[in-house]
Design a protein around this motif. Structure first.
Motif, PDB file in Angstrom:
ATOM      1  N   THR A  58      29.288 -25.806   1.703  1.00  0.00           N
ATOM      2  CA  THR A  58      29.859 -26.900   0.917  1.00  0.00           C
ATOM      3  C   THR A  58      30.395 -26.365  -0.422  1.00  0.00           C
ATOM      4  N   PRO A  59      31.374 -27.061  -1.006  1.00  0.00           N
ATOM      5  CA  PRO A  59      31.934 -26.607  -2.282  1.00  0.00           C
ATOM      6  C   PRO A  59      30.831 -26.433  -3.336  1.00  0.00           C
ATOM      7  N   GLY A  60      30.903 -25.340  -4.063  1.00  0.00           N
ATOM      8  CA  GLY A  60      29.927 -25.086  -5.119  1.00  0.00           C
ATOM      9  C   GLY A  60      28.775 -24.201  -4.692  1.00  0.00           C
ATOM     10  N   VAL A  61      28.661 -23.938  -3.399  1.00  0.00           N
ATOM     11  CA  VAL A  61      27.539 -23.142  -2.902  1.00  0.00           C
ATOM     12  C   VAL A  61      27.733 -21.647  -3.242  1.00  0.00           C
ATOM     13  N   GLY A  62      28.981 -21.293  -3.553  1.00  0.00           N
ATOM     14  CA  GLY A  62      29.239 -19.910  -3.947  1.00  0.00           C
ATOM     15  C   GLY A  62      30.055 -19.124  -2.947  1.00  0.00           C
ATOM     16  N   LYS A  63      30.871 -19.817  -2.151  1.00  0.00           N
ATOM     17  CA  LYS A  63      31.657 -19.130  -1.116  1.00  0.00           C
ATOM     18  C   LYS A  63      32.593 -18.082  -1.706  1.00  0.00           C
ATOM     19  N   SER A  64      33.384 -18.487  -2.699  1.00  0.00           N
ATOM     20  CA  SER A  64      34.353 -17.498  -3.189  1.00  0.00           C
ATOM     21  C   SER A  64      33.648 -16.355  -3.909  1.00  0.00           C
ATOM     22  N   THR A  65      32.578 -16.665  -4.630  1.00  0.00           N
ATOM     23  CA  THR A  65      31.814 -15.603  -5.298  1.00  0.00           C
ATOM     24  C   THR A  65      31.246 -14.657  -4.244  1.00  0.00           C
ATOM     25  N   PHE A  66      30.730 -15.227  -3.171  1.00  0.00           N
ATOM     26  CA  PHE A  66      30.135 -14.412  -2.111  1.00  0.00           C
ATOM     27  C   PHE A  66      31.191 -13.550  -1.413  1.00  0.00           C
ATOM     28  N   THR A 102      42.754 -17.945  -9.238  1.00  0.00           N
ATOM     29  CA  THR A 102      41.652 -17.401 -10.026  1.00  0.00           C
ATOM     30  C   THR A 102      40.471 -17.025  -9.132  1.00  0.00           C
ATOM     31  N   ARG A 103      40.469 -17.511  -7.895  1.00  0.00           N
ATOM     32  CA  ARG A 103      39.379 -17.162  -6.994  1.00  0.00           C
ATOM     33  C   ARG A 103      39.537 -15.721  -6.511  1.00  0.00           C
ATOM     34  N   MET A 104      38.439 -15.035  -6.405  1.00  0.00           N
ATOM     35  CA  MET A 104      38.410 -13.680  -5.843  1.00  0.00           C
ATOM     36  C   MET A 104      39.411 -12.755  -6.523  1.00  0.00           C
ATOM     37  N   VAL A 195      20.987 -17.982   2.258  1.00  0.00           N
ATOM     38  CA  VAL A 195      20.655 -18.808   1.099  1.00  0.00           C
ATOM     39  C   VAL A 195      21.113 -18.037  -0.134  1.00  0.00           C
ATOM     40  N   ASN A 196      22.184 -18.515  -0.735  1.00  0.00           N
ATOM     41  CA  ASN A 196      22.783 -17.839  -1.884  1.00  0.00           C
ATOM     42  C   ASN A 196      22.065 -18.262  -3.172  1.00  0.00           C
ATOM     43  N   LYS A 197      22.397 -17.608  -4.243  1.00  0.00           N
ATOM     44  CA  LYS A 197      21.855 -17.909  -5.578  1.00  0.00           C
ATOM     45  C   LYS A 197      20.364 -17.592  -5.675  1.00  0.00           C
ATOM     46  N   ALA A 198      19.904 -16.648  -4.843  1.00  0.00           N
ATOM     47  CA  ALA A 198      18.505 -16.240  -4.924  1.00  0.00           C
ATOM     48  C   ALA A 198      18.352 -15.267  -6.096  1.00  0.00           C
ATOM     49  N   ASP A 199      18.493 -15.793  -7.282  1.00  0.00           N
ATOM     50  CA  ASP A 199      18.354 -14.957  -8.482  1.00  0.00           C
ATOM     51  C   ASP A 199      17.772 -15.788  -9.617  1.00  0.00           C
ATOM     52  N   GLY A 200      17.229 -15.100 -10.607  1.00  0.00           N
ATOM     53  CA  GLY A 200      16.700 -15.751 -11.812  1.00  0.00           C
ATOM     54  C   GLY A 200      15.771 -16.903 -11.484  1.00  0.00           C
ATOM     55  N   ASP A 201      16.005 -18.012 -12.165  1.00  0.00           N
ATOM     56  CA  ASP A 201      15.142 -19.190 -11.998  1.00  0.00           C
ATOM     57  C   ASP A 201      15.211 -19.782 -10.596  1.00  0.00           C
ATOM     58  N   LEU A 202      16.292 -19.463  -9.897  1.00  0.00           N
ATOM     59  CA  LEU A 202      16.489 -20.090  -8.583  1.00  0.00           C
ATOM     60  C   LEU A 202      15.838 -19.308  -7.443  1.00  0.00           C
ATOM     61  N   GLU A 203      15.315 -18.137  -7.765  1.00  0.00           N
ATOM     62  CA  GLU A 203      14.834 -17.266  -6.692  1.00  0.00           C
ATOM     63  C   GLU A 203      13.677 -17.886  -5.896  1.00  0.00           C
ATOM     64  N   ALA A 234      20.416 -14.111  -0.569  1.00  0.00           N
ATOM     65  CA  ALA A 234      21.442 -13.301  -1.226  1.00  0.00           C
ATOM     66  C   ALA A 234      21.701 -13.834  -2.629  1.00  0.00           C
ATOM     67  N   SER A 235      22.244 -12.978  -3.439  1.00  0.00           N
ATOM     68  CA  SER A 235      22.807 -13.430  -4.707  1.00  0.00           C
ATOM     69  C   SER A 235      24.193 -12.819  -4.822  1.00  0.00           C
ATOM     70  N   ALA A 236      25.188 -13.658  -4.649  1.00  0.00           N
ATOM     71  CA  ALA A 236      26.566 -13.180  -4.741  1.00  0.00           C
ATOM     72  C   ALA A 236      26.846 -12.719  -6.169  1.00  0.00           C
ATOM     73  N   LEU A 237      26.216 -13.413  -7.109  1.00  0.00           N
ATOM     74  CA  LEU A 237      26.438 -13.122  -8.524  1.00  0.00           C
ATOM     75  C   LEU A 237      25.861 -11.760  -8.901  1.00  0.00           C
ATOM     76  N   LYS A 238      24.705 -11.448  -8.337  1.00  0.00           N
ATOM     77  CA  LYS A 238      24.016 -10.184  -8.699  1.00  0.00           C
ATOM     78  C   LYS A 238      24.166  -9.129  -7.609  1.00  0.00           C
TER      79      LYS A 238
HETATM   80  P1  GDP Z   1      32.553 -22.311  -3.762  1.00  0.00           P
HETATM   81  O1  GDP Z   1      33.055 -23.636  -4.187  1.00  0.00           O
HETATM   82  O2  GDP Z   1      31.628 -22.437  -2.609  1.00  0.00           O
HETATM   83  O3  GDP Z   1      33.636 -21.305  -3.514  1.00  0.00           O
HETATM   84  O4  GDP Z   1      31.632 -21.752  -4.971  1.00  0.00           O
HETATM   85  P2  GDP Z   1      31.982 -20.724  -6.138  1.00  0.00           P
HETATM   86  O5  GDP Z   1      31.999 -19.334  -5.623  1.00  0.00           O
HETATM   87  O6  GDP Z   1      33.172 -21.190  -6.874  1.00  0.00           O
HETATM   88  O7  GDP Z   1      30.668 -20.853  -7.040  1.00  0.00           O
HETATM   89  C1  GDP Z   1      30.253 -22.093  -7.595  1.00  0.00           C
HETATM   90  C2  GDP Z   1      29.355 -21.806  -8.784  1.00  0.00           C
HETATM   91  O8  GDP Z   1      28.154 -21.165  -8.364  1.00  0.00           O
HETATM   92  C3  GDP Z   1      29.995 -20.874  -9.816  1.00  0.00           C
HETATM   93  O9  GDP Z   1      29.655 -21.330 -11.087  1.00  0.00           O
HETATM   94  C4  GDP Z   1      29.346 -19.535  -9.523  1.00  0.00           C
HETATM   95  O10 GDP Z   1      29.282 -18.709 -10.662  1.00  0.00           O
HETATM   96  C5  GDP Z   1      27.965 -19.955  -9.065  1.00  0.00           C
HETATM   97  N1  GDP Z   1      27.371 -18.942  -8.174  1.00  0.00           N
HETATM   98  C6  GDP Z   1      27.942 -18.390  -7.085  1.00  0.00           C
HETATM   99  N2  GDP Z   1      27.128 -17.488  -6.519  1.00  0.00           N
HETATM  100  C7  GDP Z   1      26.003 -17.455  -7.274  1.00  0.00           C
HETATM  101  C8  GDP Z   1      24.776 -16.719  -7.199  1.00  0.00           C
HETATM  102  O11 GDP Z   1      24.547 -15.882  -6.328  1.00  0.00           O
HETATM  103  N3  GDP Z   1      23.843 -16.989  -8.153  1.00  0.00           N
HETATM  104  C9  GDP Z   1      24.037 -17.912  -9.132  1.00  0.00           C
HETATM  105  N4  GDP Z   1      23.064 -18.099 -10.003  1.00  0.00           N
HETATM  106  N5  GDP Z   1      25.183 -18.612  -9.221  1.00  0.00           N
HETATM  107  C10 GDP Z   1      26.157 -18.399  -8.317  1.00  0.00           C
END
Ligand code: GDP
Length: 331
Positions: A58-66, A102-104, A195-203, A234-238
């Motif tokens: 779903t949007p916001g889950v971190g697809k483009s970051t991943f 701006t993505r990727m 399961v993305n965003k497994a980092d910091g407080d969210l781990e 996973a943590s796409a961010l880290k």
């Molecule tokens: P999309 O809509 O699924 O493509 O999601 P985005 O890649 O645009 O990410 C949505 C938000 O989640 C952005 O603010 C990212 O910085 C954040 N985000 C993405 N991946 C991670 C992650 O692994 N960890 C954390 N903490 N935030 C993340």
């Protein structure tokens, strides 16, 4: 247009030629369609060598970051990565997924990556067809990992699952709450849940969510006798978990490859693609051929004056006997 040269340039991996070839498949002009089919037939022997991955969330889950992180990880390992998308809604909002420049940003500057937004316009079937054709073209151009992205909202997931080797579902640490919002059918399609965003407080929350998802998957019938869907963190961010995910993808391909299941899956996908082409082309011709009759009959059905079954019968008969507006027997 010099198709032979275009073909050669695509096979040499030239990006401009590849982009041009894909544009040709996206055109609705009949002469372009014919040229695109000819080109695809020529390229076909050079296709099929990539790892085909479907990817949703779903949007916001971190697809483009991943995808940015994972794609960059893969090009760092010597792979050539193509990112395609299926977004039927892009017809309405003028291009959403991957359309945003701006993505990727990093991946789009990577010489070993090729990113192409969702074709816009038309039905899901049409968008899916053009993405399939783009997939064959990037394979011919030597990309060995193809990632096809879609947004986690409905039918497009099924279309993507129908053209890839493996389907990946990206979820966030929301856990059970999020599970409610995700259609069970999409969960059932997943070969790998990340399961993305497994980092910091969210781990910690991510770990709990992963356990929830494992339990949910456990209750579902496995798609394959040779593979049980896995849940990974996973943590796409880290940049965490990327290597393990790639290893899981390779393990999946090995498991299905050895058993012959992967080849059978692709063979079935090719046949089902043929049928959806027949379906789409027939429907197009049907509508073009009998526009007034179709319109009139729709109204009669709406008014309750003609039963739907009878209306369908009459329209089909008129179509098959070549009656109706000029155009002969639907040619
Ligand atoms: P999309 O809509 O699924 O493509 O999601 P985005 O890649 O645009 O990410 C949505 C938000 O989640 C952005 O603010 C990212 O910085 C954040 N985000 C993405 N991946 C991670 C992650 O692994 N960890 C954390 N903490 N935030 C993340």
């Amino acid at each position: 247009m010099d198709l032979a040269k275009l073909k050669d340039d695509i096979l040499k991996g030239r990006r401009r030629a590849l982009a041009k070839g894909i544009t040709l498949t996206e055109s609705s002009r009949p002469d372009h369609r014919a040229a695109a089919q000819e080109l695809l037939a020529e390229l076909l022997p050079h296709t099929g060598k990539s790892v085909r991955l479907g990817f949703t969330g779903t949007p916001g889950v971190g697809k483009s970051t991943f995808i940015e992180a994972f794609g960059t990880f893969l090009t760092g390992q010597g792979h050539r990565v193509a990112v395609l998308a299926i977004d039927p809604s892009s017809a309405r909002n003028g291009g959403s997924i991957l359309g945003d420049k701006t993505r990727m940003e990093m991946l789009s500057r990577d010489a070993n990556a090729f990113i192409r937004p969702s074709p816009s316009g038309g039905t899901l079937g049409g968008v899916a067809r053009r993405t399939r054709e783009a997939m064959l073209m990037v394979e011919a151009a030597g990309y060995d990992v193809v990632l096809i992205e879609t947004v986690g909202v409905g039918q497009s997931e099924v279309a993507v699952a129908d053209m890839v080797d493996m389907f990946l579902l990206l979820l966030s640490p929301g856990g059970g709450d999020e599970l409610q919002g995700i259609k069970r059918g999409i969960m059932e399609l997943a070969d790998l849940v990340i399961v993305n965003k497994a980092d910091g407080d969210l781990e910690a929350a991510a770990k709990r969510a992963a356990a929830d998802y494992r339990a949910a998957l456990h209750l579902m019938r496995p798609k394959s006798a040779n593979w049980t869907a896995r849940v990974m963190l996973a943590s796409a961010l880290k940049n965490k978990g990327l290597e393990e995910i790639w290893e899981a993808i390779e393990a999946y391909r090995a498991a299905l490859g050895q058993s012959g299941e992967l080849a059978a899956l692709r063979a079935e996908q090719a046949v089902s693609w043929m049928w959806s082409e027949i379906h789409d082309q027939l429907m197009d011709r049907f509508r073009d051929h009998l526009p007034e009759q179709v319109h009139r009959m729709e109204q009669q059905v709406r008014d309750g004056a003609t039963p739907p079954g009878m209306a369908a019968q009459e329209l089909l008969q008129a179509f098959l006997s070549g009656q109706g507006t000029p155009g002969g027997s639907g040619q």
